[in-house]
Design an enzyme around this catalytic site. Structure first.
Site: not given
Ligand code: PA5
Length: 332
Positions: A323, A232, A216
């Site tokens: 999303k 394994h 990310e």
């Molecule tokens: O870290 C991030 O930005 C993402 O991994 C979000 O956590 C993920 O898309 C889920 O969103 P949220 O944490 O708002 O539920």
């Protein structure tokens, strides 16, 4: 968003302290069979870390749900924690709605969003997270809030001194984590291969956290190899890989002799396909210290790698794209 990503990680000690100072929203005064933790991505990792801690400290089982499906076994005997930083993640909201229909006891955790609104509408206790953070950078707020809730409800048998000491540890070791993160980022950038996080049980949650952070923040694909399960299956994949460039980031707990020997063994196999290795030796006394230290190093190093590559670590355009589509996919 006021803070840049790196500052959010640097302030983890303060985040953790503030979360621990808040009173828990509910005392259940009853026994639960298990705890189910629903959440995606940066919110979902909370369940993975809790599961590692519950196993270490012989607590009721913690089951993670990283999708839209409430497990069939879930009943009034279980406590469901619904964690979504934004409070608007469709999969997590689906689990919340299913639990409402099945009358499953719940606690919601969010900075706001639909989850907070629905929690208030239905009288579900809610843990308020600070606003203005990236979900993944709010790990201490989510984790410590939930650890305190579980501890006070006899659902996590971790000695509370360990939790408190980990906060001081985080504050004291931030400088070391920043320095180590810089070295790792430059090494990954020089390697240019597929980043492989090579670690050992019980550090599965940390390995996964590392992958997610480099995905990310730095926008690169990452593989996680965890021994001894690796021995394994994955091990054979290194006999004839299509890909030739790998960068092996070893993550070890120096207090775990078996773990270190397993990772040393893994190196002998990787060495047949790559010469690019770097080792992150986890600092701290407790498993919680070590997971947080490693997570902080991963957060900062993935941001640093993004900066080196001229990329904004905060933006996750493809997650936002998904999303937007998710509402139609799930019929929300
Ligand atoms: O870290 C991030 O930005 C993402 O991994 C979000 O956590 C993920 O898309 C889920 O969103 P949220 O944490 O708002 O539920």
């Amino acid at each position: 968003m006021g803070l840049v990503m790196e500052e959010m990680y640097i302030e983890w000690g303060r985040q953790a302290r503030e979360a621990l100072e808040k009173p828990v929203p509910v005392s259940f005064n009853r026994v639960f069979r298990s705890v189910i933790v629903a959440g995606m991505g940066g919110s979902g990792i909370v369940g993975d870390v809790l599961s590692t801690l519950s196993s270490k400290y012989s607590s009721p089982p913690i089951v993670t749900v990283k999708n839209h499906l409430l497990p069939g076994f879930a009943s009034k005997e279980d406590l469901l924690l619904v964690v979504s930083y934004s409070g608007n993640t469709v999969e997590t909201l689906r689990v919340f709605d299913s639990a409402l229909e099945r009358n499953i006891p719940m606690v919601a955790v969010s900075s706001g969003g639909l989850l907070k609104t629905r929690a208030y509408e239905h009288g579900v206790p809610h843990i308020q997270l600070p606003e203005g953070l990236a979900p993944r950078a709010s790990l201490p707020s989510m984790l410590y809030g939930v650890v305190k809730l579980l501890y006070e409800n006899n659902l996590l048998n971790i000695p509370f001194e360990i939790v408190e000491e980990s906060v001081s540890f985080l504050e004291e070791e931030t400088g070391k984590a920043i320095a180590k993160a810089g070295v790792i980022a430059e090494w990954v950038d020089r390697s240019k291969g597929l980043l492989v996080i090579s670690t050992h049980s019980p550090l599965e949650s940390l390995g996964l956290r590392g992958k997610n952070e480099f995905n990310e923040n730095a926008k690169i694909p990452v593989k996680v190899d965890v021994a001894p399960e690796w021995m394994h299956n994955d091990i054979v994949g290194y006999e004839a890989p299509f890909l030739k460039d790998f960068a092996i980031l070893e993550v070890v707990d120096p207090g775990d002799k078996v773990g270190v020997m397993l990772v040393d063994f893994m190196r002998t196999v990787y060495a047949r396909v790559t010469g690019s290795f770097h080792r992150l030796v986890l600092e701290g006394n407790s498993l919680l210290d070590k997971i947080l230290y490693g997570s902080m190093v991963f957060g900062l190093s993935s941001c640093k790698l993004a900066r080196i590559r001229g990329i904004d670590p905060l933006k996750t355009a493809s997650i936002q794209e998904y999303k937007k589509a998710a509402g139609a996919i799930f019929g929300a």
